[in-house]
Design a protein around this motif. Structure first.
Motif, mmCIF file in Angstrom:
data_model
loop_
_atom_site.group_PDB
_atom_site.id
_atom_site.type_symbol
_atom_site.label_atom_id
_atom_site.label_comp_id
_atom_site.label_asym_id
_atom_site.label_seq_id
_atom_site.Cartn_x
_atom_site.Cartn_y
_atom_site.Cartn_z
ATOM 1 N N MET A 25 0.854 -1.192 0.000
ATOM 2 C CA MET A 25 0.000 0.000 0.000
ATOM 3 C C MET A 25 0.884 1.235 0.000
ATOM 4 S SD MET A 25 -3.112 0.796 2.612
ATOM 5 C CE MET A 25 -4.342 2.056 2.273
ATOM 6 N N PHE A 26 0.582 2.188 -0.876
ATOM 7 C CA PHE A 26 1.418 3.374 -1.076
ATOM 8 C C PHE A 26 0.682 4.639 -0.637
ATOM 9 C CE2 PHE A 26 3.169 0.259 -3.976
ATOM 10 C CZ PHE A 26 4.528 0.482 -3.923
ATOM 11 N N ALA A 27 1.372 5.463 0.151
ATOM 12 C CA ALA A 27 0.858 6.771 0.558
ATOM 13 C C ALA A 27 1.786 7.850 0.014
ATOM 14 C CB ALA A 27 0.768 6.865 2.084
ATOM 15 N N ASN A 28 1.225 8.829 -0.681
ATOM 16 C CA ASN A 28 2.030 9.810 -1.400
ATOM 17 C C ASN A 28 2.420 10.989 -0.512
ATOM 18 O OD1 ASN A 28 -0.989 9.890 -2.082
ATOM 19 N ND2 ASN A 28 -0.394 12.021 -2.372
ATOM 20 N N SER A 29 3.208 11.857 -1.090
ATOM 21 C CA SER A 29 3.783 13.000 -0.373
ATOM 22 C C SER A 29 2.808 14.174 -0.319
ATOM 23 C CB SER A 29 5.074 13.437 -1.070
ATOM 24 O OG SER A 29 4.831 13.715 -2.439
ATOM 25 N N LEU A 30 3.171 15.164 0.468
ATOM 26 C CA LEU A 30 2.430 16.417 0.530
ATOM 27 C C LEU A 30 2.487 17.091 -0.840
ATOM 28 C CD1 LEU A 30 1.082 18.534 2.507
ATOM 29 C CD2 LEU A 30 3.368 19.553 2.690
ATOM 30 N N GLY A 31 1.312 17.505 -1.340
ATOM 31 C CA GLY A 31 1.282 18.239 -2.600
ATOM 32 C C GLY A 31 1.257 17.387 -3.854
ATOM 33 N N THR A 32 1.115 16.063 -3.702
ATOM 34 C CA THR A 32 0.980 15.178 -4.865
ATOM 35 C C THR A 32 -0.256 14.307 -4.700
ATOM 36 O OG1 THR A 32 2.270 13.340 -3.946
ATOM 37 C CG2 THR A 32 3.497 15.066 -5.111
ATOM 38 N N ASP A 33 -0.615 13.594 -5.758
ATOM 39 C CA ASP A 33 -1.643 12.563 -5.638
ATOM 40 C C ASP A 33 -1.016 11.220 -5.986
ATOM 41 O OD1 ASP A 33 -1.773 12.184 -8.514
ATOM 42 O OD2 ASP A 33 -3.074 13.945 -8.640
ATOM 43 N N PHE A 34 -1.820 10.159 -6.042
ATOM 44 C CA PHE A 34 -1.203 8.832 -6.158
ATOM 45 C C PHE A 34 -0.570 8.557 -7.514
ATOM 46 C CE2 PHE A 34 -5.651 6.731 -6.776
ATOM 47 C CZ PHE A 34 -5.511 6.593 -8.142
ATOM 48 N N ARG A 35 -0.673 9.486 -8.457
ATOM 49 C CA ARG A 35 0.056 9.346 -9.716
ATOM 50 C C ARG A 35 1.565 9.462 -9.514
ATOM 51 N NH1 ARG A 35 -2.948 13.747 -13.305
ATOM 52 N NH2 ARG A 35 -2.959 14.753 -11.238
ATOM 53 N N VAL A 36 1.999 9.914 -8.341
ATOM 54 C CA VAL A 36 3.429 10.017 -8.069
ATOM 55 C C VAL A 36 4.124 8.661 -8.201
ATOM 56 C CG1 VAL A 36 3.392 9.620 -5.568
ATOM 57 C CG2 VAL A 36 5.042 11.230 -6.527
ATOM 58 N N TRP A 37 3.357 7.567 -8.113
ATOM 59 C CA TRP A 37 3.921 6.223 -8.209
ATOM 60 C C TRP A 37 3.838 5.636 -9.620
ATOM 61 C CZ3 TRP A 37 6.459 5.378 -3.891
ATOM 62 C CH2 TRP A 37 5.992 5.961 -2.694
ATOM 63 N N ASP A 38 3.298 6.356 -10.592
ATOM 64 C CA ASP A 38 3.020 5.779 -11.912
ATOM 65 C C ASP A 38 4.256 5.193 -12.595
ATOM 66 O OD1 ASP A 38 0.337 6.324 -11.736
ATOM 67 O OD2 ASP A 38 0.334 7.955 -13.204
ATOM 68 N N THR A 39 5.358 5.930 -12.643
ATOM 69 C CA THR A 39 6.537 5.436 -13.357
ATOM 70 C C THR A 39 7.371 4.487 -12.498
ATOM 71 O OG1 THR A 39 7.831 7.387 -12.690
ATOM 72 C CG2 THR A 39 6.677 7.492 -14.805
ATOM 73 N N PHE A 40 7.054 4.431 -11.228
ATOM 74 C CA PHE A 40 7.759 3.571 -10.286
ATOM 75 C C PHE A 40 7.234 2.135 -10.324
ATOM 76 C CE2 PHE A 40 7.551 1.696 -6.022
ATOM 77 C CZ PHE A 40 8.886 1.707 -5.630
ATOM 78 N N PRO A 45 8.109 -6.309 -9.027
ATOM 79 C CA PRO A 45 7.834 -7.634 -9.599
ATOM 80 C C PRO A 45 6.343 -7.864 -9.799
ATOM 81 C CG PRO A 45 8.480 -7.801 -7.293
ATOM 82 C CD PRO A 45 8.704 -6.379 -7.690
ATOM 83 N N ALA A 46 6.027 -8.710 -10.756
ATOM 84 C CA ALA A 46 4.637 -9.087 -10.998
ATOM 85 C C ALA A 46 4.116 -9.892 -9.815
ATOM 86 C CB ALA A 46 4.535 -9.897 -12.283
ATOM 87 N N GLY A 47 2.798 -9.905 -9.662
ATOM 88 C CA GLY A 47 2.179 -10.734 -8.636
ATOM 89 C C GLY A 47 1.814 -10.013 -7.368
ATOM 90 N N LEU A 48 2.244 -8.754 -7.217
ATOM 91 C CA LEU A 48 1.883 -7.979 -6.039
ATOM 92 C C LEU A 48 0.495 -7.372 -6.205
ATOM 93 C CD1 LEU A 48 5.217 -5.994 -5.492
ATOM 94 C CD2 LEU A 48 4.413 -7.943 -4.139
ATOM 95 N N ARG A 49 -0.213 -7.251 -5.108
ATOM 96 C CA ARG A 49 -1.452 -6.467 -5.099
ATOM 97 C C ARG A 49 -1.082 -5.062 -4.654
ATOM 98 N NH1 ARG A 49 -7.171 -7.867 -1.931
ATOM 99 N NH2 ARG A 49 -8.324 -6.009 -2.660
ATOM 100 N N ILE A 50 -1.253 -4.083 -5.530
ATOM 101 C CA ILE A 50 -0.809 -2.713 -5.304
ATOM 102 C C ILE A 50 -2.015 -1.838 -5.006
ATOM 103 C CG2 ILE A 50 0.345 -0.717 -6.297
ATOM 104 C CD1 ILE A 50 2.235 -3.053 -5.904
ATOM 105 N N VAL A 51 -2.008 -1.218 -3.843
ATOM 106 C CA VAL A 51 -3.075 -0.295 -3.461
ATOM 107 C C VAL A 51 -2.458 1.086 -3.264
ATOM 108 C CG1 VAL A 51 -4.846 0.283 -1.762
ATOM 109 C CG2 VAL A 51 -4.420 -2.121 -2.357
ATOM 110 N N ARG A 52 -2.992 2.059 -3.987
ATOM 111 C CA ARG A 52 -2.583 3.464 -3.835
ATOM 112 C C ARG A 52 -3.817 4.275 -3.477
ATOM 113 N NH1 ARG A 52 -0.519 5.071 -9.529
ATOM 114 N NH2 ARG A 52 -2.036 3.520 -10.196
ATOM 115 N N TYR A 53 -3.621 5.344 -2.715
ATOM 116 C CA TYR A 53 -4.774 6.175 -2.387
ATOM 117 C C TYR A 53 -4.340 7.625 -2.230
ATOM 118 C CZ TYR A 53 -3.303 6.522 2.520
ATOM 119 O OH TYR A 53 -2.598 6.800 3.674
#
Length: 262
Positions: A25-40, A45-53
Motif C-alpha cells: 500500500m502506497f501513501a504519497n507526499s504532501l502536494g501530490t496525488d497517487f500518480r506520483v507512483w506511476d513510473t515507479f 515484480p509481478a504478482g503484487l497487489r498494489i493499493v494506492r490512495y
C-alpha cells in the motif's frame, strides 16, 4: 475510479494486481496525488497487489475541514485497509506518507507486515516553519511556493531537464485547504517516542539531494527504530520514485525478499 467512505471522508484509491497477491500500500507526499507512483510501479515484480490512495484533502479524495492530524490520516489508512479486507500489508509512505506509516504501525500494527519510510522522519521541521507556509499559501495561493518547492523536491539536473514542470502544476492544483490541513498535521507531529517502540521490519530511504528531508534526519529516525535499515538513492531529491524509480524500487524489492513478501 474507485472510492470508499472512510472515517467520514470519501477516499479515492486504486487497487491493482491479483487479489491473493502480497499487498503493498502506497501513501504519497504532501502536494501530490497517487500518480506520483506511476513510473515507479513497472519496476516492481509481478504478482503484487498494489493499493494506492489519495489522502484526504489531496487528489480526488474529499477535502474535509481541517486541521488534520497524523493520527487521523493514519486511521484513514487503517480504515481503507479494513474496507478492502487486506492483511499483512507492507505500507510504503513517502514524505508525509512516512509519518502516516509510522503512526499506522504504532496504532494499527496488527494490519502490517512491514513498513517503508521514504524521505521522511519521525519529526519533520518545526511547527513555526509549517505555520509560516500555511500563512503564505492562504495569502498568495499554492502557486506562490511552486518554484521553491521544486528546488527542495528535485535535483538541479532533473529541474534543468524540464521534467519538474508537471509536478509543479500538480502541486499548484492541489486543494489549498487540504494542503494546509496536512501542513498543520505535520507541524503537530512528533513521533519519536512511538517510533522508537516499533517492532515490525522497517526500511528507510533518503535521497542524497533531498532539500525537504535530508539524509541526516532520515538517519536519525532509522537510529530510533530497532533493527531498521536505511539506504540512500544517489542523485535524487525528495521524490526518488519519480526521479530514480529503478533505484528506488530496487531497495523495496530487496526489503520484500528479506521479509518474504514476494
Amino acid at each position: 475510479m474507485e472510492h470508499a467512505r472512510i472515517n467520514n471522508a470519501d477516499l479515492h484509491y486504486a487497487d491493482q494486481g491479483p487479489k491473493d497477491g502480497p499487498v503493498v500500500m502506497f501513501a504519497n507526499s504532501l502536494g501530490t496525488d497517487f500518480r506520483v507512483w506511476d513510473t515507479f510501479l513497472p519496476h516492481l515484480p509481478a504478482g503484487l497487489r498494489i493499493v494506492r490512495y489519495d489522502k484526504r484533502g489531496h487528489g480526488l479524495s474529499e477535502e474535509t475541514s481541517g486541521p488534520y492530524t497524523i493520527e487521523q490520516l493514519a486511521d484513514d489508512a487503517a480504515g481503507l485497509i479494513l474496507h478492502l479486507q487486506l492483511r499483512d500489508v507492507v505500507f510504503v509512505g513517502l514524505s508525509i506518507g512516512g509519518l502516516i506509516g509510522q503512526s499506522l504501525a504504532a496504532r494499527h500494527g496488527d494490519l502490517l507486515r512491514g513498513l517503508v519510510i521514504s524521505n521522511s522522519a519521525a519529526k519533520i521541521g518545526d511547527a513555526q516553519m509549517w505555520r509560516d507556509r500555511v500563512a503564505a499559501i492562504r495569502a498568495n495561493g499554492l502557486a506562490s511556493i511552486g518554484a521553491t518547492t521544486m528546488e527542495r523536491w528535485f535535483s538541479p539536473a532533473f529541474r534543468a531537464s524540464g521534467h519538474a514542470a508537471p509536478w509543479q502544476r500538480m502541486l499548484e492544483r492541489q486543494p489549498l485547504n487540504g494542503y494546509a490541513a496536512c501542513c498543520e498535521a505535520i507541524a503537530a507531529a512528533d513521533l519519536r517516542s512511538s517510533s522508537a517502540k516499533l517492532s515490525l521490519p522497517v526500511q528507510l530511504i533518503a535521497g542524497d539531494l533531498d532539500g525537504s528531508t535530508p539524509p541526516q534526519i532520515v538517519q536519525e529516525t532509522a537510529e530510533l527504530i530497532p533493527g531498521a535499515r536505511m539506504d540512500i538513492v544517489h542523485g535524487a531529491g525528495h521524490i526518488p520514485c519519480v526521479e530514480a524509480p529503478e533505484a528506488h524500487a530496487a531497495i523495496l524489492i530487496r526489503f520484500f525478499k528479506e521479509i518474504g513478501h514476494v
